[in-house]
Design a protein around this motif. Sequence first.
Motif, PDB file in Angstrom:
ATOM      1  N   GLY A 124      -6.705   2.756 -15.105  1.00 17.33           N
ATOM      2  CA  GLY A 124      -6.600   2.269 -13.971  1.00 17.33           C
ATOM      3  C   GLY A 124      -5.475   1.215 -13.725  1.00 17.33           C
ATOM      4  O   GLY A 124      -5.301   0.625 -12.832  1.00 17.33           O
ATOM      5  N   LEU A 143      -1.528   0.283 -13.159  1.00 15.99           N
ATOM      6  CA  LEU A 143      -0.383   1.168 -12.610  1.00 15.99           C
ATOM      7  C   LEU A 143       0.696   1.454 -13.327  1.00 15.99           C
ATOM      8  O   LEU A 143       1.169   0.813 -14.254  1.00 15.99           O
ATOM      9  CB  LEU A 143       0.247  -0.077 -11.317  1.00 15.99           C
ATOM     10  CG  LEU A 143      -0.626  -0.001 -10.008  1.00 15.99           C
ATOM     11  CD1 LEU A 143       0.102  -1.009  -9.300  1.00 15.99           C
ATOM     12  CD2 LEU A 143      -0.528   1.352  -9.420  1.00 15.99           C
ATOM     13  N   GLY A 155      -6.244   5.788  -3.619  1.00 15.96           N
ATOM     14  CA  GLY A 155      -6.768   4.953  -2.512  1.00 15.96           C
ATOM     15  C   GLY A 155      -5.607   4.634  -1.375  1.00 15.96           C
ATOM     16  O   GLY A 155      -5.945   4.388  -0.136  1.00 15.96           O
ATOM     17  N   SER A 156      -4.642   4.123  -1.975  1.00 15.19           N
ATOM     18  CA  SER A 156      -3.617   3.726  -1.135  1.00 15.19           C
ATOM     19  C   SER A 156      -2.947   5.100  -0.242  1.00 15.19           C
ATOM     20  O   SER A 156      -2.816   4.799   0.815  1.00 15.19           O
ATOM     21  CB  SER A 156      -2.483   3.295  -1.730  1.00 15.19           C
ATOM     22  OG  SER A 156      -2.696   1.899  -2.602  1.00 15.19           O
ATOM     23  N   PRO A 181     -10.695   2.426 -11.723  1.00 16.29           N
ATOM     24  CA  PRO A 181     -10.182   2.407 -10.317  1.00 16.29           C
ATOM     25  C   PRO A 181      -8.924   3.382 -10.096  1.00 16.29           C
ATOM     26  O   PRO A 181      -8.263   3.448 -11.005  1.00 16.29           O
ATOM     27  CB  PRO A 181     -10.031   1.011  -9.983  1.00 16.29           C
ATOM     28  CG  PRO A 181      -9.759   0.312 -11.375  1.00 16.29           C
ATOM     29  CD  PRO A 181     -10.506   1.104 -12.364  1.00 16.29           C
ATOM     30  N   ASN A 182      -8.780   3.751  -8.922  1.00 19.84           N
ATOM     31  CA  ASN A 182      -7.543   4.545  -8.865  1.00 19.84           C
ATOM     32  C   ASN A 182      -6.908   4.029  -7.447  1.00 19.84           C
ATOM     33  O   ASN A 182      -7.149   4.378  -6.289  1.00 19.84           O
ATOM     34  CB  ASN A 182      -7.889   6.086  -8.701  1.00 19.84           C
ATOM     35  CG  ASN A 182      -6.689   6.930  -8.489  1.00 19.84           C
ATOM     36  OD1 ASN A 182      -5.491   6.361  -8.387  1.00 19.84           O
ATOM     37  ND2 ASN A 182      -6.864   8.166  -8.573  1.00 19.84           N
ATOM     38  N   TRP A 183      -6.067   2.940  -7.579  1.00 18.70           N
ATOM     39  CA  TRP A 183      -5.355   2.228  -6.343  1.00 18.70           C
ATOM     40  C   TRP A 183      -4.304   3.230  -5.652  1.00 18.70           C
ATOM     41  O   TRP A 183      -4.307   3.443  -4.673  1.00 18.70           O
ATOM     42  CB  TRP A 183      -4.773   0.929  -6.908  1.00 18.70           C
ATOM     43  CG  TRP A 183      -5.944  -0.078  -6.984  1.00 18.70           C
ATOM     44  CD1 TRP A 183      -7.071   0.017  -7.522  1.00 18.70           C
ATOM     45  CD2 TRP A 183      -5.709  -1.583  -6.758  1.00 18.70           C
ATOM     46  NE1 TRP A 183      -7.870  -0.996  -7.416  1.00 18.70           N
ATOM     47  CE2 TRP A 183      -6.849  -2.137  -7.089  1.00 18.70           C
ATOM     48  CE3 TRP A 183      -4.623  -2.315  -6.401  1.00 18.70           C
ATOM     49  CZ2 TRP A 183      -6.993  -3.497  -6.847  1.00 18.70           C
ATOM     50  CZ3 TRP A 183      -4.885  -3.762  -6.153  1.00 18.70           C
ATOM     51  CH2 TRP A 183      -6.140  -4.185  -6.570  1.00 18.70           C
ATOM     52  N   TYR A 205       2.273   1.909  -3.540  1.00 17.14           N
ATOM     53  CA  TYR A 205       1.296   2.241  -4.315  1.00 17.14           C
ATOM     54  C   TYR A 205       0.988   3.579  -4.240  1.00 17.14           C
ATOM     55  O   TYR A 205       0.707   4.219  -5.232  1.00 17.14           O
ATOM     56  CB  TYR A 205       0.090   1.383  -4.201  1.00 17.14           C
ATOM     57  CG  TYR A 205      -0.058  -0.051  -5.001  1.00 17.14           C
ATOM     58  CD1 TYR A 205       1.132  -0.691  -5.271  1.00 17.14           C
ATOM     59  CD2 TYR A 205      -1.240  -0.524  -5.085  1.00 17.14           C
ATOM     60  CE1 TYR A 205       1.035  -1.873  -6.026  1.00 17.14           C
ATOM     61  CE2 TYR A 205      -1.349  -1.703  -5.926  1.00 17.14           C
ATOM     62  CZ  TYR A 205      -0.367  -2.326  -6.370  1.00 17.14           C
ATOM     63  OH  TYR A 205      -0.513  -3.427  -6.921  1.00 17.14           O
ATOM     64  N   SER A 206       1.062   4.194  -3.242  1.00 19.92           N
ATOM     65  CA  SER A 206       0.768   5.704  -2.975  1.00 19.92           C
ATOM     66  C   SER A 206       1.654   6.653  -3.392  1.00 19.92           C
ATOM     67  O   SER A 206       1.259   7.508  -3.784  1.00 19.92           O
ATOM     68  CB  SER A 206       0.405   5.689  -1.295  1.00 19.92           C
ATOM     69  OG  SER A 206       1.770   5.743  -0.607  1.00 19.92           O
ATOM     70  N   PHE A 246     -10.923   1.958  -4.981  1.00 16.40           N
ATOM     71  CA  PHE A 246     -10.186   0.447  -4.978  1.00 16.40           C
ATOM     72  C   PHE A 246     -11.284  -0.439  -5.966  1.00 16.40           C
ATOM     73  O   PHE A 246     -10.671  -0.926  -6.779  1.00 16.40           O
ATOM     74  CB  PHE A 246     -10.009  -0.142  -3.666  1.00 16.40           C
ATOM     75  CG  PHE A 246      -8.654   0.126  -3.298  1.00 16.40           C
ATOM     76  CD1 PHE A 246      -7.715  -0.779  -3.563  1.00 16.40           C
ATOM     77  CD2 PHE A 246      -8.422   1.297  -2.328  1.00 16.40           C
ATOM     78  CE1 PHE A 246      -6.302  -0.465  -3.192  1.00 16.40           C
ATOM     79  CE2 PHE A 246      -7.224   1.549  -1.963  1.00 16.40           C
ATOM     80  CZ  PHE A 246      -5.928   0.596  -2.204  1.00 16.40           C
ATOM     81  N   ASN A 256      -1.421   6.391 -11.515  1.00 14.72           N
ATOM     82  CA  ASN A 256      -2.679   5.862 -11.995  1.00 14.72           C
ATOM     83  C   ASN A 256      -2.677   6.035 -13.279  1.00 14.72           C
ATOM     84  O   ASN A 256      -2.627   6.930 -14.004  1.00 14.72           O
ATOM     85  CB  ASN A 256      -3.898   6.310 -11.527  1.00 14.72           C
ATOM     86  CG  ASN A 256      -4.910   5.137 -11.192  1.00 14.72           C
ATOM     87  OD1 ASN A 256      -4.622   4.154 -11.237  1.00 14.72           O
ATOM     88  ND2 ASN A 256      -6.220   5.365 -11.789  1.00 14.72           N
ATOM     89  N   ILE A 276       0.822  -1.265   0.037  1.00 13.89           N
ATOM     90  CA  ILE A 276      -0.027  -0.132   0.087  1.00 13.89           C
ATOM     91  C   ILE A 276       0.862   1.213  -0.124  1.00 13.89           C
ATOM     92  O   ILE A 276       0.772   1.968  -0.786  1.00 13.89           O
ATOM     93  CB  ILE A 276      -1.056  -0.234   1.172  1.00 13.89           C
ATOM     94  CG1 ILE A 276      -1.919  -1.129   1.136  1.00 13.89           C
ATOM     95  CG2 ILE A 276      -1.502   1.440   1.317  1.00 13.89           C
ATOM     96  CD1 ILE A 276      -3.457  -0.909   1.491  1.00 13.89           C
TER      97      ILE A 276
END
Lengths: 291, 367
Positions: free
Chosen positions: A52, A54, A264-265, A259-261, A43-44, A253, A48, A40
Motif C-alpha cells: 500500500g 506509493l 481511490g484517487s 490500501p490502494n490510494w 496520486y491517480s 483509502f 500502488n 489526488i
Amino acid sequence: MALSSFEREQQRHEQRRLMALLAPGMFWLLVFFLVPLLVILVYSFLTNGPRGNLLWQPTLQNYVDLFTQASYVNAYVRSLWISGLTTLFALLLGYPLALFIVKQPPRVRLVLLILVLIPFWTNFLVRIYAWQIILANNGLINATLAALGLPTLFLLNTEGATLLGLVYGEVPFMVLPIYAALDRFDFTLMEAGADLGASKWRAFWHIMLPMTMPGVAAGAVLVFIPTIGQFVVSELLGGAKVDYIGNLIQRLFLRSNPPNWPLGSAMSTVMMIVLLGFILLYFRSTTEEDR
Amino acid sequence: MHKGYAIELANVVKRFGEVAAVDHVTLQIHDGEFFSLLGPSGCGKTTTLRMIAGFEYPSGGELMIHGRPMATVPPHHRPVNTVFQSYALFPHMTVAQNVAFGLKMKRVPKAELGARVQAALDMVRLAGFAERYPRQMSGGQQQRVALARALVNQPEVLLLDEPLGALDQKLRKEMQLELKSLQHRVGITFIFVTHDQEEALTMSDRIAVMNQGKVLQVGTPTEIYERPTCKFVADFIGETNFIEGKVVEQGDEYATIQTPDGLQLRGYTPLPVNVGEAATLSLRPEKARLILPIHARPDDAFTMPVHVEMITYIGSDTRITVRLNEGRTLDVWEQNTLSTLDRNAYWQPGEAAVLVCPPANALVLTE
C-alpha cells in the motif's frame, strides 16, 4: 475620455481595496481546496506498492482498471442511478412542500421554514442511526405491525432503505431553493393562466414550473452532487450489500489491506469530472434563462 | 343567441372575514357597453371585477353572464378575459406565445391559431413584435400585448382592472382613446375598473360609482356629473362647493334650502326631498358666475354678495376663491375667454362681487 491623474489614482486605490477583500478567501481556497485536489490528481497516476505504499512510477493502469472492471463500472452506474432517484423523489416531495409554505401567511412561513431546517440541528449520523431503529427487524415499524397482528417486513439493509435515508436527508436542500424561486414568483400569473382557460394543472405545467425551473435546477444540483459520493447511508441503512462509488473510494483509502490510494484517487477524479459535467449543464441552463 | 344582459349581478355580497368588501351590489350591464366601475381604492370595484372573472366567489347573491349562473363556474370555464393591472404577461414566453396561450388551452388547430395571433397583434399595432419578450418592451407596448392576449379569445366580456394605472399621463390619454375605439371595432362588452374619474368620464357609456362596497349611482357620464344623486358622487366626480342647510320649500323639481345664517338658496332636486329635512346644496365652481355688484339685477335667480379673496390663474381658467359675508369660502372658475394682459380684465383680491347661479345649475342633495 481621458482620466485625470486624480481619477486614475482613485481607480488604483479602489482596485487595491478590492484585492485586499479577495486575498483571505483566495488564500484559503488555494491551500485547503486546490492543493489537496492536485494531490489526488497526481496520486491517480501513480502505482500502488505491495504494502500500500506509493511508488513514483507514472501509470494509466488505475484508469484502465476503473473502466474495465465490471464491479467498478457497476458502482458508477448504481451511484448515478440512486442519485437520480433521490433527486427525483426529493423533487416530488420538496416542490409541493415549498409551494405549501409559500402560500402561508408570513409568520407561519417562518415557522415552517425553521421546521424544515430543524433536522440539521442534530448530527446526520445520529439521524441515520435513528432510522435504523425505525426500520430494524424488531424496530418501530415492525413492532407496530406485529402488535396489530400483521406480517412484519424486511426493511433495514435494503436498497429501499438506502433510498429512503438519502431522500430524507436531502429534501431540505430541494425545498429551500424551490421556496426561494416560488417566493419571487408572481401568483397573478396563475390567475392570468386560469383566465385564459388553463386548468390548475395546466397553468402549473406551462407557467409556474418553467418559471421556477432555476430553483428546481439549483435544488437538483444540491441534492445530486452530495448523493453521488455518499457512503454512510448505504452502509448504515443499506447494509453495505452493494457498492456505490463512495463506498469503494472509502474502502480503497481506509479499509482494504493493503490500501490502494492511487486507484481511490483515480475514482475520485472520474467522479469529479462527471459532476463537473453536470454542473456545467446546470450553468448552461441558468444562463439561458437569463438571456 | 344571447338574451338579456351581458352581465347581471343581483344582490351580490363578498365578505372577507367580518368585512363586506362588496355589499349587496345589483348591476345590469348591456351587451356591447363600455361600462366603468369607478370609486376610491377599497370601494369594492376590483373585488366585483374579480368575482366576474371567477377569481373570487360571491358570499351571497347571484352573478350571471348572458343569463348563465356563474356561482360554481371556475375562471377557466368562463367566457370572459381579463387585462390585469400589472398586465401579468408570462415573462418566459414571447409576445406571440403569450397571445397564443388562451387558444392553445382551447386546443385551437395550429393553422387557425397562427392566423388569429397575427390578427390580434395587428389589431393592437404590434405586428413586428411577435418574437420579442415582454421585458424587452415598454409599458405601453406590454399593455397592448395584454389586450391582444385577452381579445384573441373573442370573450363575451372583457374585464380591465385599472389597465392604464402604470402609464405616464400622455400615454394614458392616448390609450384611453385607443381603448375606446378598439371597443367600438370589436363590439365586445368592456368592464373597466378605475379610480380616475376623468378616465371613466372620457371612455364610458355608463359608469357605476362605488364606495364602501356599495353602488351609489349608475348612469351615463353626463348623468353622473350633472345629476349626482348623493354628496359622495358629487364630491368624487369633478369638484364642487357644498353648502349645508335645511329644506324650507319644495316644489316639483326644485327646492330651497336655508343655511343656519339665513341665506336662502335654490337648486334642482335629483331625488325628492321633504321640507324640514337636512340638505346640502352642491354648486360646481364652473357653473357659478361672478358679477360686479352694479350689474346685479333683483330678478337674478340666486345671488350672494361676496368678496374676492384669492385668485389663481391657470391658463385656460382663473380660479377664484370668494368669501361670503358670514365667513365661508366658495370656489368659482371663470374661463379666460379674452386674451389680454390688462389687469382690470381680471378680478382683484378684496373686490366686492355678487355670485350668481341659476337654480338649474345647483343641486339639493339629502344623502
